[in-house]
Design a protein around this motif. Sequence first.
Motif, PDB file in Angstrom:
ATOM      1  N   ILE A  29      25.285 -75.511  22.151  1.00 23.59           N
ATOM      2  CA  ILE A  29      25.184 -76.316  23.362  1.00 23.59           C
ATOM      3  C   ILE A  29      24.834 -77.728  22.923  1.00 23.59           C
ATOM      4  N   VAL A  30      25.656 -78.688  23.331  1.00 13.86           N
ATOM      5  CA  VAL A  30      25.438 -80.080  22.966  1.00 13.86           C
ATOM      6  C   VAL A  30      24.944 -80.856  24.177  1.00 13.86           C
ATOM      7  N   GLU A  31      23.852 -81.584  23.997  1.00 18.52           N
ATOM      8  CA  GLU A  31      23.461 -82.580  24.990  1.00 18.52           C
ATOM      9  C   GLU A  31      24.358 -83.786  24.761  1.00 18.52           C
ATOM     10  N   VAL A  32      25.230 -84.046  25.711  1.00 16.83           N
ATOM     11  CA  VAL A  32      26.258 -85.074  25.528  1.00 16.83           C
ATOM     12  C   VAL A  32      25.662 -86.459  25.768  1.00 16.83           C
ATOM     13  N   HIS A  33      25.831 -87.349  24.803  1.00 18.65           N
ATOM     14  CA  HIS A  33      25.405 -88.733  24.969  1.00 18.65           C
ATOM     15  C   HIS A  33      26.574 -89.624  25.375  1.00 18.65           C
ATOM     16  N   ALA A  34      27.733 -89.410  24.785  1.00 19.47           N
ATOM     17  CA  ALA A  34      28.919 -90.198  25.125  1.00 19.47           C
ATOM     18  C   ALA A  34      30.137 -89.292  25.055  1.00 19.47           C
ATOM     19  N   ALA A  35      31.125 -89.573  25.907  1.00 21.23           N
ATOM     20  CA  ALA A  35      32.286 -88.693  26.008  1.00 21.23           C
ATOM     21  C   ALA A  35      33.563 -89.491  26.191  1.00 21.23           C
ATOM     22  N   GLY A  36      34.660 -88.903  25.715  1.00 19.29           N
ATOM     23  CA  GLY A  36      35.980 -89.490  25.918  1.00 19.29           C
ATOM     24  C   GLY A  36      36.825 -88.598  26.806  1.00 19.29           C
ATOM     25  N   PHE A  37      37.729 -89.211  27.541  1.00 23.50           N
ATOM     26  CA  PHE A  37      38.596 -88.492  28.476  1.00 23.50           C
ATOM     27  C   PHE A  37      39.992 -89.089  28.397  1.00 23.50           C
ATOM     28  N   THR A  38      41.013 -88.233  28.384  1.00 25.33           N
ATOM     29  CA  THR A  38      42.409 -88.669  28.358  1.00 25.33           C
ATOM     30  C   THR A  38      43.042 -88.315  29.693  1.00 25.33           C
ATOM     31  N   PRO A  39      43.469 -89.312  30.502  1.00 27.08           N
ATOM     32  CA  PRO A  39      44.050 -88.975  31.805  1.00 27.08           C
ATOM     33  C   PRO A  39      45.167 -87.947  31.725  1.00 27.08           C
ATOM     34  N   GLY A  40      45.941 -87.952  30.640  1.00 30.75           N
ATOM     35  CA  GLY A  40      47.029 -86.999  30.493  1.00 30.75           C
ATOM     36  C   GLY A  40      46.593 -85.552  30.436  1.00 30.75           C
ATOM     37  N   GLU A  41      45.310 -85.291  30.142  1.00 36.32           N
ATOM     38  CA  GLU A  41      44.858 -83.903  30.040  1.00 36.32           C
ATOM     39  C   GLU A  41      44.861 -83.199  31.389  1.00 36.32           C
ATOM     40  N   LEU A  42      44.957 -83.970  32.476  1.00 40.19           N
ATOM     41  CA  LEU A  42      45.040 -83.343  33.795  1.00 40.19           C
ATOM     42  C   LEU A  42      46.380 -82.643  33.994  1.00 40.19           C
ATOM     43  N   ASP A  43      47.327 -82.852  33.080  1.00 40.32           N
ATOM     44  CA  ASP A  43      48.602 -82.138  33.116  1.00 40.32           C
ATOM     45  C   ASP A  43      48.610 -80.946  32.168  1.00 40.32           C
ATOM     46  N   TRP A  44      47.550 -80.780  31.376  1.00 40.26           N
ATOM     47  CA  TRP A  44      47.518 -79.690  30.402  1.00 40.26           C
ATOM     48  C   TRP A  44      47.124 -78.381  31.090  1.00 40.26           C
ATOM     49  N   PRO A  45      47.796 -77.274  30.774  1.00 42.17           N
ATOM     50  CA  PRO A  45      47.444 -75.984  31.390  1.00 42.17           C
ATOM     51  C   PRO A  45      45.986 -75.603  31.180  1.00 42.17           C
ATOM     52  N   GLY A  46      45.421 -75.916  29.998  1.00 34.27           N
ATOM     53  CA  GLY A  46      44.051 -75.531  29.703  1.00 34.27           C
ATOM     54  C   GLY A  46      43.005 -76.175  30.591  1.00 34.27           C
ATOM     55  N   THR A  47      43.376 -77.258  31.262  1.00 34.33           N
ATOM     56  CA  THR A  47      42.440 -77.889  32.194  1.00 34.33           C
ATOM     57  C   THR A  47      42.228 -77.014  33.424  1.00 34.33           C
ATOM     58  N   TRP A  48      43.200 -76.174  33.727  1.00 33.19           N
ATOM     59  CA  TRP A  48      43.174 -75.425  34.986  1.00 33.19           C
ATOM     60  C   TRP A  48      43.013 -73.927  34.809  1.00 33.19           C
ATOM     61  N   THR A  49      43.368 -73.413  33.641  1.00 29.00           N
ATOM     62  CA  THR A  49      43.274 -71.972  33.418  1.00 29.00           C
ATOM     63  C   THR A  49      42.605 -71.693  32.073  1.00 29.00           C
ATOM     64  N   ASP A  50      42.037 -70.478  31.948  1.00 30.90           N
ATOM     65  CA  ASP A  50      41.448 -70.091  30.670  1.00 30.90           C
ATOM     66  C   ASP A  50      42.537 -69.542  29.751  1.00 30.90           C
ATOM     67  N   ARG A  51      42.125 -69.039  28.574  1.00 26.96           N
ATOM     68  CA  ARG A  51      43.118 -68.575  27.598  1.00 26.96           C
ATOM     69  C   ARG A  51      43.922 -67.378  28.101  1.00 26.96           C
ATOM     70  N   ALA A  52      43.398 -66.670  29.078  1.00 33.64           N
ATOM     71  CA  ALA A  52      44.112 -65.524  29.656  1.00 33.64           C
ATOM     72  C   ALA A  52      44.990 -65.924  30.842  1.00 33.64           C
TER      73      ALA A  52
END
Length: 306
Positions: A32-55
């Motif tokens: 478990i990481v206490e996040v200090h800074a994070a990056g985000f790629t707008p294109g990841e909202l089109d990736w299947p993994g953003t919406w579903t798990d590995r199953a």
Amino acid sequence: MQAITVQDRDAGVGGLALSEVPHPRAAENDVIVEVHAAGFTPGELDWPGTWTDRAGRDRTPSVPGHELSGVVAELGYGTTGLTVGQRVFGLTDWSRNGSLAQYTAVEARNLAPLPADVDHVTAAALPISGLTAWQALFDHAHVVTGQSVLIHGAAGGVGSIAVQLAREGGARVIGTGRAGDRDTVLGLGADAFVDLQAEKLEEIGEVDVVFDVIGGEILERSTALVRPGGTLVTIAEPVTVHPRDGRAVFFVVEPDRARLADLAQRLRDGRLTPVVGAVRPLAEAASAFTPDKRTPGKTIILVTEE
């Protein structure tokens, strides 16, 4: 805890919302990481993994973001190689809640130790951009000294690091982008710059390697620029048009702890400088990525103060 979540696939970045979510639980070999800074790629909202798990099961509302820098807060069962309180940076898993949160669970193998003299904001700009650039140039295109490399989107998070790595590797580098990117790209070490809105791409001539992060028409037109035996590498979309006498590669970045450590050392040595375009607090993450806001480099979300 607070996190940015998404649950409407059709809403794009407008669907990002600040929410209260449960504290994550560490699975086997997680931290478990206490996040200090994070990056985000707008294109990841089109990736299947953003919406579903590995199953393939729906997992919304989900937390996006796949780059982070922070401090290990908890170890899962069987986790080795990291300790509680240690500074780390790296990638979150593609099909699990990500980095736009105060805490997140990450496979330990996806993280590398973060030297004390590297700040979290800079470190958060490095994992996806740095690993993608390295893997494109050296693992897939096999760039060597003396070759010519054309890098599209050269002022962006990935492209700006690719320019620096290719230049250090002894290549002649041509960067592309918009007119306002020219000084940034040349300042990173590119030998030449092409304004894609005002100059003809075809006038560049043949190159040994094209690295594309844009896709579409630019990707298709770039195939004609690859000289015989050369390589076109893209992260934008699967390749449908290939160079006549060369290779074409589409790939997705892979975690690599050893390479992350190498990139961090290059940063400490002054050989690599991630371009951070803007730094915004977690509460403003949704507005930071609206389409009308464009800045060179990587936008970083500051989650927790050092």
